[in-house]
Write a protein that holds these residues in place. Structure first.
Motif, mmCIF file in Angstrom:
data_model
loop_
_atom_site.group_PDB
_atom_site.id
_atom_site.type_symbol
_atom_site.label_atom_id
_atom_site.label_comp_id
_atom_site.label_asym_id
_atom_site.label_seq_id
_atom_site.Cartn_x
_atom_site.Cartn_y
_atom_site.Cartn_z
ATOM 1 N N VAL A 48 61.350 66.459 19.902
ATOM 2 C CA VAL A 48 62.219 65.863 19.558
ATOM 3 C C VAL A 48 62.983 64.719 18.645
ATOM 4 O O VAL A 48 62.514 63.533 19.235
ATOM 5 C CB VAL A 48 63.652 66.628 20.439
ATOM 6 N N CYS A 49 64.243 65.056 18.459
ATOM 7 C CA CYS A 49 65.039 63.671 17.560
ATOM 8 C C CYS A 49 65.974 63.990 17.928
ATOM 9 O O CYS A 49 66.716 64.819 17.612
ATOM 10 C CB CYS A 49 64.945 63.889 15.929
ATOM 11 N N VAL A 50 66.574 62.536 18.708
ATOM 12 C CA VAL A 50 68.117 62.632 19.129
ATOM 13 C C VAL A 50 68.912 61.336 18.521
ATOM 14 O O VAL A 50 68.363 59.745 18.135
ATOM 15 C CB VAL A 50 67.667 62.212 20.596
ATOM 16 N N ASP A 51 70.015 62.021 18.246
ATOM 17 C CA ASP A 51 70.948 61.263 17.411
ATOM 18 C C ASP A 51 72.000 60.814 19.005
ATOM 19 O O ASP A 51 71.942 62.325 19.541
ATOM 20 C CB ASP A 51 71.836 61.179 16.234
ATOM 21 N N GLY A 52 72.558 59.833 18.681
ATOM 22 C CA GLY A 52 73.596 59.264 20.395
ATOM 23 C C GLY A 52 73.439 58.429 20.024
ATOM 24 O O GLY A 52 73.546 57.531 18.899
ATOM 25 N N PHE A 53 74.105 57.426 21.062
ATOM 26 C CA PHE A 53 74.597 56.667 21.186
ATOM 27 C C PHE A 53 74.941 56.123 22.549
ATOM 28 O O PHE A 53 73.864 56.373 23.605
ATOM 29 C CB PHE A 53 76.326 56.015 21.285
ATOM 30 N N LEU A 54 74.242 53.985 22.646
ATOM 31 C CA LEU A 54 73.675 53.680 23.659
ATOM 32 C C LEU A 54 75.276 53.338 24.805
ATOM 33 O O LEU A 54 75.954 53.262 24.366
ATOM 34 C CB LEU A 54 73.176 52.779 23.497
ATOM 35 N N ALA A 55 74.871 53.293 26.637
ATOM 36 C CA ALA A 55 76.447 53.520 26.930
ATOM 37 C C ALA A 55 75.424 53.488 28.242
ATOM 38 O O ALA A 55 74.513 52.739 28.724
ATOM 39 C CB ALA A 55 77.417 54.007 27.983
ATOM 40 N N ALA A 56 76.447 51.472 29.113
ATOM 41 C CA ALA A 56 75.831 51.414 30.799
ATOM 42 C C ALA A 56 75.443 52.799 31.521
ATOM 43 O O ALA A 56 76.864 53.754 31.325
ATOM 44 C CB ALA A 56 76.592 50.712 31.117
ATOM 45 N N LYS A 57 74.564 52.399 32.637
ATOM 46 C CA LYS A 57 74.984 54.311 33.206
ATOM 47 C C LYS A 57 76.014 54.203 34.125
ATOM 48 O O LYS A 57 76.412 55.141 33.923
ATOM 49 C CB LYS A 57 73.609 54.010 34.277
ATOM 50 N N SER A 58 76.782 53.685 34.085
ATOM 51 C CA SER A 58 77.770 52.820 35.139
ATOM 52 C C SER A 58 78.800 51.900 34.929
ATOM 53 O O SER A 58 77.890 50.885 35.133
ATOM 54 C CB SER A 58 77.904 53.235 36.977
ATOM 55 N N LEU A 59 79.692 51.343 35.505
ATOM 56 C CA LEU A 59 80.614 49.879 35.809
ATOM 57 C C LEU A 59 79.288 48.910 36.565
ATOM 58 O O LEU A 59 78.706 48.124 35.898
ATOM 59 C CB LEU A 59 81.700 50.210 36.367
ATOM 60 N N ARG A 60 78.320 49.633 37.584
ATOM 61 C CA ARG A 60 78.160 48.601 38.221
ATOM 62 C C ARG A 60 76.364 48.697 37.638
ATOM 63 O O ARG A 60 75.825 47.972 38.371
ATOM 64 C CB ARG A 60 77.930 48.952 39.911
ATOM 65 N N ASN A 61 76.274 49.616 37.221
ATOM 66 C CA ASN A 61 74.937 50.016 36.836
ATOM 67 C C ASN A 61 74.435 49.634 35.353
ATOM 68 O O ASN A 61 74.799 50.563 34.441
ATOM 69 C CB ASN A 61 73.621 51.050 37.716
ATOM 70 N N PRO A 62 74.216 48.355 34.715
ATOM 71 C CA PRO A 62 73.973 48.381 33.358
ATOM 72 C C PRO A 62 72.707 48.829 32.693
ATOM 73 O O PRO A 62 72.986 48.893 31.824
ATOM 74 C CB PRO A 62 73.900 46.753 33.783
ATOM 75 N N ARG A 63 72.307 49.985 33.629
ATOM 76 C CA ARG A 63 70.453 50.472 33.163
ATOM 77 C C ARG A 63 71.338 51.380 31.284
ATOM 78 O O ARG A 63 72.315 51.712 32.002
ATOM 79 C CB ARG A 63 70.301 51.599 33.735
ATOM 80 N N LEU A 64 70.473 51.368 30.621
ATOM 81 C CA LEU A 64 70.871 51.623 29.620
ATOM 82 C C LEU A 64 70.609 53.260 29.583
ATOM 83 O O LEU A 64 69.741 53.826 29.288
ATOM 84 C CB LEU A 64 70.443 51.493 28.246
ATOM 85 N N VAL A 65 71.836 54.113 29.088
ATOM 86 C CA VAL A 65 71.577 55.489 28.946
ATOM 87 C C VAL A 65 72.126 55.731 27.736
ATOM 88 O O VAL A 65 72.900 55.576 26.635
ATOM 89 C CB VAL A 65 72.354 56.300 29.763
ATOM 90 N N LEU A 66 71.414 57.172 27.156
ATOM 91 C CA LEU A 66 70.694 57.212 25.534
ATOM 92 C C LEU A 66 71.986 58.900 25.354
ATOM 93 O O LEU A 66 71.392 59.471 26.078
ATOM 94 C CB LEU A 66 69.872 58.032 25.115
ATOM 95 N N HIS A 67 73.589 58.511 25.406
ATOM 96 C CA HIS A 67 73.849 59.747 25.636
ATOM 97 C C HIS A 67 73.820 60.653 24.062
ATOM 98 O O HIS A 67 74.271 60.566 22.976
ATOM 99 C CB HIS A 67 75.535 59.081 25.820
ATOM 100 N N VAL A 68 73.242 62.120 24.547
ATOM 101 C CA VAL A 68 73.192 62.907 23.356
ATOM 102 C C VAL A 68 74.306 63.525 22.720
ATOM 103 O O VAL A 68 74.587 64.169 22.741
ATOM 104 C CB VAL A 68 71.951 64.080 24.181
ATOM 105 N N GLN A 69 74.448 63.125 20.655
ATOM 106 C CA GLN A 69 75.180 63.444 20.687
ATOM 107 C C GLN A 69 74.818 65.497 19.919
ATOM 108 O O GLN A 69 75.367 66.273 19.104
ATOM 109 C CB GLN A 69 75.523 62.663 19.172
ATOM 110 N N HIS A 70 73.460 64.927 18.989
ATOM 111 C CA HIS A 70 73.060 66.154 18.519
ATOM 112 C C HIS A 70 71.231 65.812 18.544
ATOM 113 O O HIS A 70 70.181 64.252 18.983
ATOM 114 C CB HIS A 70 73.000 66.308 16.926
ATOM 115 N N VAL A 71 70.132 66.814 19.012
ATOM 116 C CA VAL A 71 69.371 67.429 18.905
ATOM 117 C C VAL A 71 68.880 68.273 18.375
ATOM 118 O O VAL A 71 68.745 68.913 18.707
ATOM 119 C CB VAL A 71 68.756 67.692 20.601
ATOM 120 N N GLU A 72 66.695 67.530 17.889
ATOM 121 C CA GLU A 72 66.748 68.434 16.633
ATOM 122 C C GLU A 72 65.438 68.589 17.395
ATOM 123 O O GLU A 72 64.724 67.669 17.228
ATOM 124 C CB GLU A 72 66.166 67.300 14.911
#
Lengths: 99, 99
Positions: free
Chosen positions: A71-95
């Motif tokens: 798949v091709c994902v369009d999205g943005f990066l954010a920390a998993k939570s205030l206490r967990n800096p691990r990056l999560v890709l928040h998906v805006q669109h999936v092809e």
């Protein structure tokens, strides 16, 4: 501030859609990416596994199409939570690229 | 496979440029990002700190311009190493947004 990601990969470990207390559907999966990229005049082999999360009405109908597919994902990066800096890709669109 | 990131943030913890055994300059810093983004019809506050790395001849002249300044980075994501899955943003281009 801009925060834009476009990345292709194979969707793995697609979890069952869960619902927040407010009834919002949330879909979590992992995106396995492998490619060659250029930086500073050098080509490098690139591998990464990115935790991805999709919320909202498109999540339930997207879920069944993902597992093992490219798949091709369009999205943005954010920390998993205030206490967990691990990056999560928040998906805006999936092809779907390849089944 | 596509792997494209464009993200703005404040450059922090800019390390002195180091050189690989082959003499290639390597610049490491952190990018502090804060914004509001839309996904699935919902707006969310987004924060993250991303480890960034720039290699090649532009690294030494870029380093002094970064600390504490807002920049826009174009690059790609990769795992830190085969054994460390933490994501690193490999910088292909840096634009100074605000000094």
């Amino acid at each position: 501030m801009r925060n834009q990601v476009r990345i292709e990969g194979v969707a793995r470990r697609v979890e069952p859609v869960r619902y927040t207390p407010a009834g919002i559907p949330v879909l979590s999966f992992e995106l396995e990416h492998e490619s060659k990229q250029q930086a500073g005049g050098f080509e490098r082999a690139v591998r990464c596994v990115i935790s991805a999360q999709m919320v909202g009405t498109e999540a339930p109908q997207t879920a069944p199409q993902l597992e093992g597919n490219t798949v091709c994902v369009d999205g943005f990066l954010a920390a998993k939570s205030l206490r967990n800096p691990r990056l999560v890709l928040h998906v805006q669109h999936v092809e779907l690229i390849k089944v």
